[in-house]
Write a protein that holds these residues in place. Structure first.
Motif, PDB file in Angstrom:
ATOM      1  N   ALA A 166       0.831  -1.209   0.000  1.00 20.19           N
ATOM      2  CA  ALA A 166       0.000   0.000   0.000  1.00 20.19           C
ATOM      3  C   ALA A 166       0.860   1.251   0.000  1.00 20.19           C
ATOM      4  O   ALA A 166       0.571   2.232  -0.703  1.00 20.19           O
ATOM      5  CB  ALA A 166      -0.939  -0.002   1.210  1.00 20.19           C
ATOM      6  N   ASP A 167       1.943   1.235   0.790  1.00 18.86           N
ATOM      7  CA  ASP A 167       2.832   2.391   0.840  1.00 18.86           C
ATOM      8  C   ASP A 167       3.450   2.653  -0.529  1.00 18.86           C
ATOM      9  O   ASP A 167       3.542   3.800  -0.982  1.00 18.86           O
ATOM     10  CB  ASP A 167       3.937   2.169   1.871  1.00 18.86           C
ATOM     11  N   LYS A 168       3.889   1.584  -1.188  1.00 13.94           N
ATOM     12  CA  LYS A 168       4.541   1.727  -2.486  1.00 13.94           C
ATOM     13  C   LYS A 168       3.589   2.270  -3.536  1.00 13.94           C
ATOM     14  O   LYS A 168       3.929   3.194  -4.286  1.00 13.94           O
ATOM     15  CB  LYS A 168       5.096   0.371  -2.937  1.00 13.94           C
ATOM     16  N   VAL A 169       2.386   1.735  -3.592  1.00 14.47           N
ATOM     17  CA  VAL A 169       1.409   2.194  -4.587  1.00 14.47           C
ATOM     18  C   VAL A 169       0.938   3.613  -4.271  1.00 14.47           C
ATOM     19  O   VAL A 169       0.753   4.440  -5.170  1.00 14.47           O
ATOM     20  CB  VAL A 169       0.224   1.207  -4.662  1.00 14.47           C
ATOM     21  N   MET A 170       0.748   3.916  -2.988  1.00 12.60           N
ATOM     22  CA  MET A 170       0.333   5.274  -2.618  1.00 12.60           C
ATOM     23  C   MET A 170       1.358   6.308  -3.069  1.00 12.60           C
ATOM     24  O   MET A 170       1.011   7.358  -3.625  1.00 12.60           O
ATOM     25  CB  MET A 170       0.127   5.352  -1.105  1.00 12.60           C
ATOM     26  N   LEU A 171       2.652   6.015  -2.858  1.00 14.70           N
ATOM     27  CA  LEU A 171       3.691   6.957  -3.274  1.00 14.70           C
ATOM     28  C   LEU A 171       3.738   7.094  -4.792  1.00 14.70           C
ATOM     29  O   LEU A 171       3.996   8.178  -5.323  1.00 14.70           O
ATOM     30  CB  LEU A 171       5.050   6.512  -2.728  1.00 14.70           C
ATOM     31  N   SER A 172       3.487   6.000  -5.495  1.00 11.00           N
ATOM     32  CA  SER A 172       3.419   6.077  -6.955  1.00 11.00           C
ATOM     33  C   SER A 172       2.278   6.985  -7.397  1.00 11.00           C
ATOM     34  O   SER A 172       2.433   7.796  -8.331  1.00 11.00           O
ATOM     35  CB  SER A 172       3.231   4.666  -7.535  1.00 11.00           C
ATOM     36  N   MET A 173       1.145   6.880  -6.741  1.00  7.73           N
ATOM     37  CA  MET A 173      -0.004   7.742  -7.063  1.00  7.73           C
ATOM     38  C   MET A 173       0.297   9.192  -6.716  1.00  7.73           C
ATOM     39  O   MET A 173      -0.023  10.109  -7.475  1.00  7.73           O
ATOM     40  CB  MET A 173      -1.232   7.243  -6.301  1.00  7.73           C
ATOM     41  N   LEU A 174       0.929   9.411  -5.568  1.00 10.06           N
ATOM     42  CA  LEU A 174       1.282  10.771  -5.158  1.00 10.06           C
ATOM     43  C   LEU A 174       2.253  11.397  -6.149  1.00 10.06           C
ATOM     44  O   LEU A 174       2.164  12.583  -6.482  1.00 10.06           O
ATOM     45  CB  LEU A 174       1.899  10.730  -3.762  1.00 10.06           C
ATOM     46  N   SER A 175       3.180  10.585  -6.637  1.00  8.27           N
ATOM     47  CA  SER A 175       4.185  11.070  -7.583  1.00  8.27           C
ATOM     48  C   SER A 175       3.568  11.535  -8.888  1.00  8.27           C
ATOM     49  O   SER A 175       3.932  12.582  -9.437  1.00  8.27           O
ATOM     50  CB  SER A 175       5.210   9.951  -7.859  1.00  8.27           C
ATOM     51  N   SER A 176       2.593  10.767  -9.398  1.00 13.93           N
ATOM     52  CA  SER A 176       2.025  11.058 -10.716  1.00 13.93           C
ATOM     53  C   SER A 176       0.885  12.065 -10.685  1.00 13.93           C
ATOM     54  O   SER A 176       0.401  12.490 -11.739  1.00 13.93           O
ATOM     55  CB  SER A 176       1.533   9.759 -11.369  1.00 13.93           C
ATOM     56  N   THR A 177       0.466  12.457  -9.485  1.00  9.29           N
ATOM     57  CA  THR A 177      -0.649  13.414  -9.393  1.00  9.29           C
ATOM     58  C   THR A 177      -0.204  14.718  -8.744  1.00  9.29           C
ATOM     59  O   THR A 177       0.237  15.643  -9.419  1.00  9.29           O
ATOM     60  CB  THR A 177      -1.825  12.784  -8.621  1.00  9.29           C
ATOM     61  N   VAL A 178      -0.268  14.784  -7.434  1.00 10.19           N
ATOM     62  CA  VAL A 178      -0.012  16.046  -6.731  1.00 10.19           C
ATOM     63  C   VAL A 178       1.397  16.572  -6.982  1.00 10.19           C
ATOM     64  O   VAL A 178       1.590  17.747  -7.333  1.00 10.19           O
ATOM     65  CB  VAL A 178      -0.247  15.870  -5.213  1.00 10.19           C
ATOM     66  N   LEU A 179       2.400  15.727  -6.804  1.00  9.20           N
ATOM     67  CA  LEU A 179       3.771  16.212  -6.956  1.00  9.20           C
ATOM     68  C   LEU A 179       4.074  16.592  -8.402  1.00  9.20           C
ATOM     69  O   LEU A 179       4.771  17.581  -8.652  1.00  9.20           O
ATOM     70  CB  LEU A 179       4.758  15.144  -6.458  1.00  9.20           C
ATOM     71  N   TRP A 180       3.572  15.824  -9.352  1.00  6.95           N
ATOM     72  CA  TRP A 180       3.779  16.172 -10.757  1.00  6.95           C
ATOM     73  C   TRP A 180       3.146  17.527 -11.074  1.00  6.95           C
ATOM     74  O   TRP A 180       3.757  18.375 -11.721  1.00  6.95           O
ATOM     75  CB  TRP A 180       3.185  15.085 -11.652  1.00  6.95           C
ATOM     76  N   GLN A 181       1.932  17.736 -10.575  1.00  6.41           N
ATOM     77  CA  GLN A 181       1.233  18.993 -10.847  1.00  6.41           C
ATOM     78  C   GLN A 181       1.917  20.179 -10.171  1.00  6.41           C
ATOM     79  O   GLN A 181       2.114  21.229 -10.792  1.00  6.41           O
ATOM     80  CB  GLN A 181      -0.222  18.882 -10.373  1.00  6.41           C
ATOM     81  N   GLN A 182       2.299  20.014  -8.902  1.00  4.24           N
ATOM     82  CA  GLN A 182       2.859  21.133  -8.151  1.00  4.24           C
ATOM     83  C   GLN A 182       4.320  21.421  -8.498  1.00  4.24           C
ATOM     84  O   GLN A 182       4.701  22.589  -8.669  1.00  4.24           O
ATOM     85  CB  GLN A 182       2.740  20.854  -6.654  1.00  4.24           C
ATOM     86  N   VAL A 183       5.132  20.393  -8.593  1.00  2.33           N
ATOM     87  CA  VAL A 183       6.570  20.597  -8.774  1.00  2.33           C
ATOM     88  C   VAL A 183       6.954  20.662 -10.255  1.00  2.33           C
ATOM     89  O   VAL A 183       7.774  21.495 -10.635  1.00  2.33           O
ATOM     90  CB  VAL A 183       7.358  19.463  -8.068  1.00  2.33           C
ATOM     91  N   ARG A 184       6.347  19.813 -11.069  1.00  5.59           N
ATOM     92  CA  ARG A 184       6.696  19.790 -12.495  1.00  5.59           C
ATOM     93  C   ARG A 184       5.917  20.827 -13.285  1.00  5.59           C
ATOM     94  O   ARG A 184       6.506  21.690 -13.956  1.00  5.59           O
ATOM     95  CB  ARG A 184       6.431  18.383 -13.061  1.00  5.59           C
ATOM     96  N   GLU A 185       4.608  20.779 -13.238  1.00  8.42           N
ATOM     97  CA  GLU A 185       3.798  21.652 -14.085  1.00  8.42           C
ATOM     98  C   GLU A 185       3.791  23.097 -13.591  1.00  8.42           C
ATOM     99  O   GLU A 185       3.987  24.031 -14.383  1.00  8.42           O
ATOM    100  CB  GLU A 185       2.370  21.113 -14.170  1.00  8.42           C
ATOM    101  N   LYS A 186       3.572  23.313 -12.304  1.00  2.00           N
ATOM    102  CA  LYS A 186       3.517  24.674 -11.770  1.00  2.00           C
ATOM    103  C   LYS A 186       4.899  25.195 -11.381  1.00  2.00           C
ATOM    104  O   LYS A 186       5.213  26.357 -11.629  1.00  2.00           O
ATOM    105  CB  LYS A 186       2.584  24.734 -10.556  1.00  2.00           C
ATOM    106  N   GLY A 187       5.709  24.356 -10.779  1.00  2.66           N
ATOM    107  CA  GLY A 187       7.017  24.794 -10.288  1.00  2.66           C
ATOM    108  C   GLY A 187       8.090  24.865 -11.355  1.00  2.66           C
ATOM    109  O   GLY A 187       9.081  25.579 -11.184  1.00  2.66           O
ATOM    110  N   GLY A 188       7.917  24.128 -12.457  1.00  7.29           N
ATOM    111  CA  GLY A 188       8.871  24.217 -13.553  1.00  7.29           C
ATOM    112  C   GLY A 188      10.048  23.273 -13.495  1.00  7.29           C
ATOM    113  O   GLY A 188      10.973  23.379 -14.305  1.00  7.29           O
TER     114      GLY A 188
END
Length: 324
Positions: A166-188
């Motif tokens: 569960a921890d591994k899959v949750m982090l994968s989901m977090l990586s492809s959603t919130v962190l991708w949007q905040q750090v990659r798309e918005k943060g540059g």
């Protein structure tokens, strides 16, 4: 290779100097392209003895050590190398793992057995207790750059832990959603990710070619505030996880992976149980994993490689050092 193991010439000063120069050149040429690997190694080094030793063998500490060695007397270096050879190249410490086509397996096994039996006897490797000294939680390395390479790490679950899937899959989901949007798309940032290494029992985060420093660390710390698991997200994450498990591997990659499993005593039953738990995950399991992970975000270790101005101007207490 047989001659290198059995009859190495470790007292050739020119070859020692050339080897040190080659290693330093490789570190220097990879300072930017491998910066996120260096920072991840550094951020996780305080979390286990194996990670601490690994950083000293392949990370920035190794770079610093090789640079110091390059200024030493080659004869003294040769003596130390000979001591290592006598201790390490013995039958009792030799593990040979073979990945080969079936038609070549018998010949490969005979060659490996012949090599091992030609080595002298010596002291077997013990269990050893390696204490990890105190390492700064916030560590920065300055380079002439307008972007940063940021890594964070914390304790994670082992493969056999019921929470690990569960921890591994949750982090994968977090990586492809919130962190991708905040750090990659918005943060540059050029790239961002977070994952669990269930063999080393750590989770690690990285951002690559990131124009921000404090903003990205804040996004990581607050990432779960905007995270909400759905059935669709879970389904996508499970498909991604399964695709990684069935992806064909080259013989050399498979050999290294199998050897790692032997060293860490990971059985086929452990892997089968982990897969079954992964396939049975629910959204509720992911939400519980997120709640557990929220506690980890209070005390993670962080290493950043970037411009000195950004590091010294950070609101976090980075101990700023120069790259070798």
């Amino acid at each position: 290779y047989r001659k290198l193991f059995l009859e190495p010439d470790l007292h050739d000063a020119k070859r020692i100097g050339a080897a040190l120069t080659d290693i330093l050149t490789e570190f220097q040429s990879n300072a930017i392209s491998s910066a996120y690997s260096f920072s991840t190694c550094s951020a996780s080094q305080s979390l286990s003895p194996s990670l601490y030793i690994g950083e000293r063998l392949t990370g920035l500490t190794c770079w610093e050590t090789v640079k110091r060695m390059a200024a030493e007397d080659p004869a003294l270096i040769a003596d130390r190398l000979e001591d290592v050879r006598r201790k390490a190249f013995v039958q009792e410490r030799m593990i040979i793992h073979i990945a080969s086509e079936e038609m070549h397996m018998d010949a490969s096994a005979r060659a490996a057995s012949s090599l091992r039996s030609a080595l002298p006897h010596g002291q077997a490797a013990g269990q050893g207790s390696h204490e990890v000294p105190e390492v700064p939680r916030w560590l920065g390395y300055s380079i002439p750059s307008q972007v940063s390479f940021i890594s964070a790490a914390g304790k994670g679950a082992f493969l056999s832990d019921p929470h690990a899937p569960a921890d591994k899959v949750m982090l994968s989901m977090l990586s492809s959603t919130v962190l991708w949007q905040q750090v990659r798309e918005k943060g540059g940032a050029y790239g961002v990710g977070i994952a669990l290494d269930s063999i080393e029992r750590v989770w690690y985060f990285y951002s690559y070619r990131d124009p921000r420093l404090d903003g990205t660390i804040r996004d990581l710390a607050q990432s779960l505030d905007a995270f909400e698991a759905t059935e669709e997200m879970l389904s996508d994450a499970l498909i991604g996880e399964l695709s990684r498990l069935v992806k064909p591997l080259s013989p050399s990659t498979r050999a290294l992976l199998d050897l790692r499993r032997i060293v860490y005593s990971i059985s086929d039953e452990d892997r089968r149980t982990s897969l079954e738990r992964t396939l049975a995950l629910t959204v509720e399991d992911i939400e519980e994993a997120a709640a557990r992970f929220r506690k980890e975000l209070d005390g993670f270790c962080c290493t950043a490689i970037g411009g000195e101005k950004a590091l010294r101007g950070s609101s976090h207490p980075f101990e700023v050092r120069q790259l070798p």
